[in-house]
Design a protein around this motif. Structure first.
Motif, PDB file in Angstrom:
ATOM      1  N   MET A 249      41.415  43.527  28.344  1.00 52.35           N
ATOM      2  CA  MET A 249      40.842  43.809  27.031  1.00 52.35           C
ATOM      3  C   MET A 249      39.321  43.793  27.087  1.00 52.35           C
ATOM      4  O   MET A 249      38.652  44.637  26.479  1.00 52.35           O
ATOM      5  CB  MET A 249      41.349  42.779  26.015  1.00 52.35           C
ATOM      6  N   ARG A 250      38.748  42.824  27.843  1.00 49.31           N
ATOM      7  CA  ARG A 250      37.300  42.764  27.981  1.00 49.31           C
ATOM      8  C   ARG A 250      36.754  44.011  28.668  1.00 49.31           C
ATOM      9  O   ARG A 250      35.765  44.603  28.233  1.00 49.31           O
ATOM     10  CB  ARG A 250      36.923  41.525  28.791  1.00 49.31           C
ATOM     11  N   ASP A 251      37.425  44.417  29.760  1.00 49.17           N
ATOM     12  CA  ASP A 251      36.968  45.597  30.495  1.00 49.17           C
ATOM     13  C   ASP A 251      37.052  46.854  29.637  1.00 49.17           C
ATOM     14  O   ASP A 251      36.152  47.698  29.666  1.00 49.17           O
ATOM     15  CB  ASP A 251      37.805  45.781  31.759  1.00 49.17           C
ATOM     16  N   GLU A 252      38.144  46.970  28.874  1.00 47.65           N
ATOM     17  CA  GLU A 252      38.281  48.134  28.003  1.00 47.65           C
ATOM     18  C   GLU A 252      37.206  48.145  26.927  1.00 47.65           C
ATOM     19  O   GLU A 252      36.655  49.196  26.580  1.00 47.65           O
ATOM     20  CB  GLU A 252      39.679  48.149  27.385  1.00 47.65           C
ATOM     21  N   ASP A 310      30.600  51.032  36.134  1.00 47.13           N
ATOM     22  CA  ASP A 310      31.117  50.904  37.500  1.00 47.13           C
ATOM     23  C   ASP A 310      31.788  49.558  37.707  1.00 47.13           C
ATOM     24  O   ASP A 310      32.852  49.465  38.341  1.00 47.13           O
ATOM     25  CB  ASP A 310      29.982  51.081  38.516  1.00 47.13           C
ATOM     26  N   LEU A 311      31.179  48.505  37.181  1.00 47.26           N
ATOM     27  CA  LEU A 311      31.736  47.167  37.369  1.00 47.26           C
ATOM     28  C   LEU A 311      33.103  47.037  36.710  1.00 47.26           C
ATOM     29  O   LEU A 311      34.042  46.489  37.304  1.00 47.26           O
ATOM     30  CB  LEU A 311      30.769  46.123  36.805  1.00 47.26           C
ATOM     31  N   GLU A 315      36.386  46.229  38.967  1.00 49.41           N
ATOM     32  CA  GLU A 315      37.139  44.985  38.764  1.00 49.41           C
ATOM     33  C   GLU A 315      38.496  45.258  38.155  1.00 49.41           C
ATOM     34  O   GLU A 315      39.423  44.469  38.331  1.00 49.41           O
ATOM     35  CB  GLU A 315      36.333  44.026  37.889  1.00 49.41           C
ATOM     36  N   GLY A 316      38.631  46.352  37.414  1.00 50.27           N
ATOM     37  CA  GLY A 316      39.932  46.729  36.873  1.00 50.27           C
ATOM     38  C   GLY A 316      40.733  47.613  37.804  1.00 50.27           C
ATOM     39  O   GLY A 316      41.822  48.071  37.455  1.00 50.27           O
ATOM     40  N   ILE A 447      28.039  45.188  42.869  1.00 53.79           N
ATOM     41  CA  ILE A 447      28.719  46.489  42.862  1.00 53.79           C
ATOM     42  C   ILE A 447      28.709  47.086  44.258  1.00 53.79           C
ATOM     43  O   ILE A 447      29.717  47.662  44.713  1.00 53.79           O
ATOM     44  CB  ILE A 447      28.048  47.428  41.848  1.00 53.79           C
ATOM     45  N   ALA A 448      27.583  46.964  44.969  1.00 52.22           N
ATOM     46  CA  ALA A 448      27.518  47.476  46.338  1.00 52.22           C
ATOM     47  C   ALA A 448      28.571  46.818  47.220  1.00 52.22           C
ATOM     48  O   ALA A 448      29.246  47.485  48.014  1.00 52.22           O
ATOM     49  CB  ALA A 448      26.121  47.240  46.912  1.00 52.22           C
TER      50      ALA A 448
END
Length: 501
Positions: A249-252, A310-311, A315-316, A447-448
């Motif tokens: 939910m946080r990522d969305e 990107d993050l 992560e998702g 991210i890298a």
């Protein structure tokens, strides 16, 4: 803890059951017990005592046995003591060692011959009272430990070397649907969870199975210890179903907000770019630096939004990686060319070096070219940003053993040794104050790292460099024959990728 409990035990007041027909000796026994501060109940017959013990509780039993057959009653009394040790003291007029042996064999803890010396009986009862106090203390400690375990929200199970459950808490019963901890004891941990003991004890995220065989995500960890010479492993299992749902939910939410920010920002940057270029007419000299500042900070905000997007995708596990065998040398030159303008503005020289012993031309690595360029852009821009004017940044490609290494070196202040362990974590910055001279969110290196790991490689910082910093990206090398096979495989039709395998 047990030694401390023993040292602190003092005789307490207990409930004593006296089973004796009316007599002067029985009266004296009750007086001694009451004189020691204990509460007494008195029954004349063994049958009455057995009926009383069905519902009542005694801490010590004094039983007057007048015949050899009475000794067997002690076993009946003990069978009703509800899994507690209740001392049974037999007082008998029968004289002889054979009667003492028969009493002890029947279940008694002590056999005294009447008439009993009051001082001896008092001493014996004091000794048993101390043992009972210790038993009560140990029971209290055991219950305390049980209550602590049962109030832990994670499933806690202890298994033996064979993987058999020997102890569990209530949370484990809820996860694996076994009602009570006793229902889990004796079950094989692999049968309960669907995962071998070795995988559980090594820790990490796993997919386990409930009693109904439905899978669920979990985090497991194990610790090993020894009990009476036997190896035990205590496992802590955390159900991640709700945690992952909240993360999703946080990522969305972040992805939605980032997209909503991106749309108006693109329009703003386009309009500012037109103003700077003079499409709407020549700007006054005083307005040019203001428009340039708006454009520069708008681009910076766009980069931040891109990092957040990107993050959330990485992560998702929703970022598509198009992995293909690539010659890395052209990509290194492309990354350098893309950053030459920034290098000139920083007053830093940007060089490319190829450590080519003749083998780089025949070497490929399986990468996503766009994402690898993104990684190199981050490393190079960081190096330029931290280098002094007049300094040099070197972008180097080499082959080390079976891996290709892309390194970025600068002659800036370097990375503090205490900060290196957290260098590739989210929001990591050596200077976290609000007065830091160099901007950034602390997401770029994280991210890298995620991107490089998705390509089967790794990223680190050279530990022994005394001046400046050298970041290294390591990628598995494909020699010519393997690369040719991978190229052939890429020509075969394949379904569209939706994530990373």
């Amino acid at each position: 803890m047990i030694r401390h409990a023993m040292d602190s035990v003092a005789p307490s007041h207990f409930h004593m059951l006296v089973i004796a027909r009316p007599s002067r000796a029985a009266d004296e026994t009750c007086e001694i017990l009451q004189g020691l501060g204990h509460r007494t109940s008195r029954l004349p017959e063994a049958e009455e005592a057995l009926a009383w013990l069905e519902t009542g509780t005694a801490d010590l039993i004094v039983f007057e046995a007048t015949s050899p057959g009475d000794f067997k009653r002690c076993g009946s009394f003990r069978g009703l003591t509800r899994n507690r040790w209740v001392p049974i003291v037999v007082i008998t007029p029968l004289v002889g060692d054979e009667h003492v042996v028969a009493a002890l064999a029947g279940g008694a803890d002590e056999c005294l011959t009447s008439p009993v010396n009051p001082a001896l009986l008092s001493a014996k009862l004091r000794l048993y009272a101390r043992s009972l106090a210790l038993q009560a203390r140990l029971a209290s400690l055991a219950q305390r430990q049980r209550d602590i375990q049962d109030n832990i929200l994670d499933a806690v199970l202890t298994v033996d070397e064979a993987g058999m459950v020997v102890e569990a808490n209530l949370a484990a019963c809820q996860v694996f649907a076994r009602g009570t901890p006793a229902g889990l004891v004796g079950n094989q941990i692999q049968v309960l969870t669907g995962v071998p003991l070795e995988a559980l004890s090594s820790g990490g995220r796993l997919t386990l199975h409930r009693a109904d065989q439905l899978p669920f995500p979990a985090q497991a960890c194990g610790s090993e210890w020894v009990e009476d010479g036997f190896r035990r492993i205590t496992l802590v299992i955390r159900d991640l179903t709700e945690t992952l749902r909240n993360e999703r939910m946080r990522d969305e939410f972040l992805a939605t907000v980032s997209h909503e920010l991106r749309t108006p920002l693109t329009s703003v940057l386009g309009a500012v770019g037109l103003l700077v270029s003079g499409a709407a007419g020549k700007l006054p000299p005083a307005a040019l630096p203001l428009a340039a500042a708006a454009q520069r900070n708008g681009e910076r905000l766009g980069k931040l939004i891109d990092d957040v997007l990107d993050l959330t995708k990485l992560e998702g596990d929703r970022m598509t990686m198009r992995l293909q065998p690539q010659d890395l040398a052209p990509l290194v030159h492309e990354a350098a060319a893309a950053n030459q303008g920034y290098a000139q503005r920083c007053g830093v020289q940007l060089k490319v070096e190829l450590d080519d012993g003749g083998s780089l031309a025949a070497t490929r690595s399986l990468v996503d070219a766009d994402r690898l360029l993104q990684v190199m852009a981050n490393l190079v821009s960081n190096a330029l940003k931290h280098s002094p004017r007049g300094g040099t940044v070197v972008l180097r490609l080499g082959l080390v053993a079976a891996r290709q290494c892309i390194s970025v070196s600068d002659d800036g202040p370097g990375v503090p040794a205490a900060f290196r362990a957290a260098l590739f974590e989210k929001f990591s910055q050596a200077d976290t104050s609000d007065r830091r001279s160099i901007g950034g969110t602390g997401l770029g290196l994280h991210i890298a790292r995620l991107l490089v790991e998705r390509m089967g490689g790794s990223i680190d910082i050279e530990q022994e460099k005394r001046q400046g910093a050298t970041f290294r990206v390591w990628l598995p090398a494909l020699i010519a024959s393997a690369a040719a096979q991978a190229d052939t495989a890429d020509m075969q039709p394949a379904p569209a990728a939706t994530g990373v395998s």
